[in-house]
Design a protein around this motif. Structure first.
Motif, PDB file in Angstrom:
ATOM      1  N   GLY A   1      60.665  -1.091  27.333  1.00 22.58           N
ATOM      2  CA  GLY A   1      60.026  -0.781  26.060  1.00 22.58           C
ATOM      3  C   GLY A   1      60.630   0.344  25.395  1.00 22.58           C
TER       4      GLY A   1
ATOM      5  N   ASP B   1      55.047  -0.290  28.494  1.00 21.94           N
ATOM      6  CA  ASP B   1      55.150   0.058  27.058  1.00 21.94           C
ATOM      7  C   ASP B   1      55.366  -0.992  26.135  1.00 21.94           C
ATOM      8  N   TRP B   2      56.577  -1.365  25.370  1.00 23.78           N
ATOM      9  CA  TRP B   2      56.349  -2.536  24.402  1.00 23.78           C
ATOM     10  C   TRP B   2      56.872  -3.673  25.171  1.00 23.78           C
TER      11      TRP B   2
ATOM     12  N   THR C   1      50.693   0.114  29.498  1.00 28.73           N
ATOM     13  CA  THR C   1      50.937  -0.604  28.371  1.00 28.73           C
ATOM     14  C   THR C   1      49.644  -0.800  27.520  1.00 28.73           C
TER      15      THR C   1
END
Length: 304
Positions: free
Chosen positions: A55, A124-125, A151
């Protein structure tokens, strides 16, 4: 043509505990002229592949505590650097970054490598993007299992004031202190490890992706990625039949236990999560324990 910078290879010379083969391509469809980088470790003919998606503002160095466990199970590991991060080229204009820009890069790389029997590993991303990939039927056919950590799915709603404050900070801080940001919730990092998180960014001009990424999270229904997030929620709730494993860094102030419980409710058959009480947002820094628990759950390693 997208104007981009390339971090010199020498910037990574002092990175500790991350000596894995790096592959490059400058001709991914739609990204011609931009160099994409990824770790490709383990047997090329392995019957399982772990696709580790990082991320913001990290890079695959975040997975260094997990990759050895995956490799020891006999699997292959692919860990891409998103554009703007790690060893991949870094567009200098924030407007060149978008949700689809990153998502399509991952799809094209998976197709290039013809990855199959994928265990997707996200945080996360890596999750905001990765959890939408199975909306593409071609990717869904390649996916067998996944491991999800701290996430969420972007479906047009904000994660809350903590996230909004992070977004404002990122956009207003051109020379973001990446290593120190990651260290805030990860007190056991050494100075060499903190420096390794800074390695991809020799100067602020390399940090456009790190700056703009929070602003790309689909927090409104009209934002790019929001419809994909809703379609992905439907996939995980109704169509997913594979195995899953969830680990939660409980000390994450934005994407901790409650947000992850909401995400778990969307995932068909997702078991109770492994909770790391002291784990922060970058919970891969507690990754050996997580990787071993996930592989035991999947039947790849004996439970300890």
């Amino acid at each position: 043509m997208i104007q981009a910078l390339r971090t010199p290879d020498t910037a990574f010379d002092a990175v500790p505990d991350f000596d894995y083969p790096v592959e490059y391509a400058e001709d991914l469809p739609g990204y011609e002229g931009l160099r994409a980088a990824w770790i490709d470790a383990g047997p090329q003919n392995a019957d399982r592949v772990f696709l580790c998606l990082h991320g913001e503002p990290s890079w695959p160095f975040l997975y260094r505590r997990m990759i050895p466990v995956f490799l020891a199970s006999g699997a292959r590991v692919i860990a891409p650097d998103l554009f703007g991060f790690g060893r991949s080229d870094k567009p200098v204009r924030q407007e060149d970054f978008s949700f689809d820009f990153h998502r399509d890069h991952l799809l094209r790389l998976v197709e290039r490598l013809d990855l199959r029997n994928i265990t997707m590993v996200v945080q996360d991303w890596g999750g905001l993007l990765g959890l939408t990939l199975p909306v593409d039927p071609g990717f869904a056919a390649r996916l067998s299992r996944f491991l999800v950590m701290n996430t969420g799915l972007g479906q047009g709603e904000s994660p809350g004031p903590g996230f909004e404050a992070w977004k404002a900070y990122a956009l207003s801080t051109p020379d973001m202190p990446v290593g120190r940001i990651i260290a805030r919730g990860t007190p056991h990092l050494t100075e060499a490890e903190i420096a390794a998180y800074d390695a991809p960014y020799p100067g602020p001009e390399y940090k456009a992706g790190a700056q703009v990424f929070p602003a790309l999270v689909p927090v409104r229904p009209d934002m790019a990625g929001a419809k994909l997030g809703k379609a992905a929620a439907q996939f995980w709730r109704e169509d997913w039949t594979g195995e899953s494993f969830m680990a939660v860094g409980a000390a994450d102030p934005v994407l901790g236990t409650e947000p992850m419980a909401r995400l778990r409710s969307l995932i068909r058959g997702c078991p109770e999560p492994l909770v790391i009480p002291d784990g922060g947002h970058f919970v891969q820094e507690w990754g050996e324990q997580i990787a071993r628990a996930a592989l035991a759950s999947f039947g790849d390693l004996p439970a300890e």
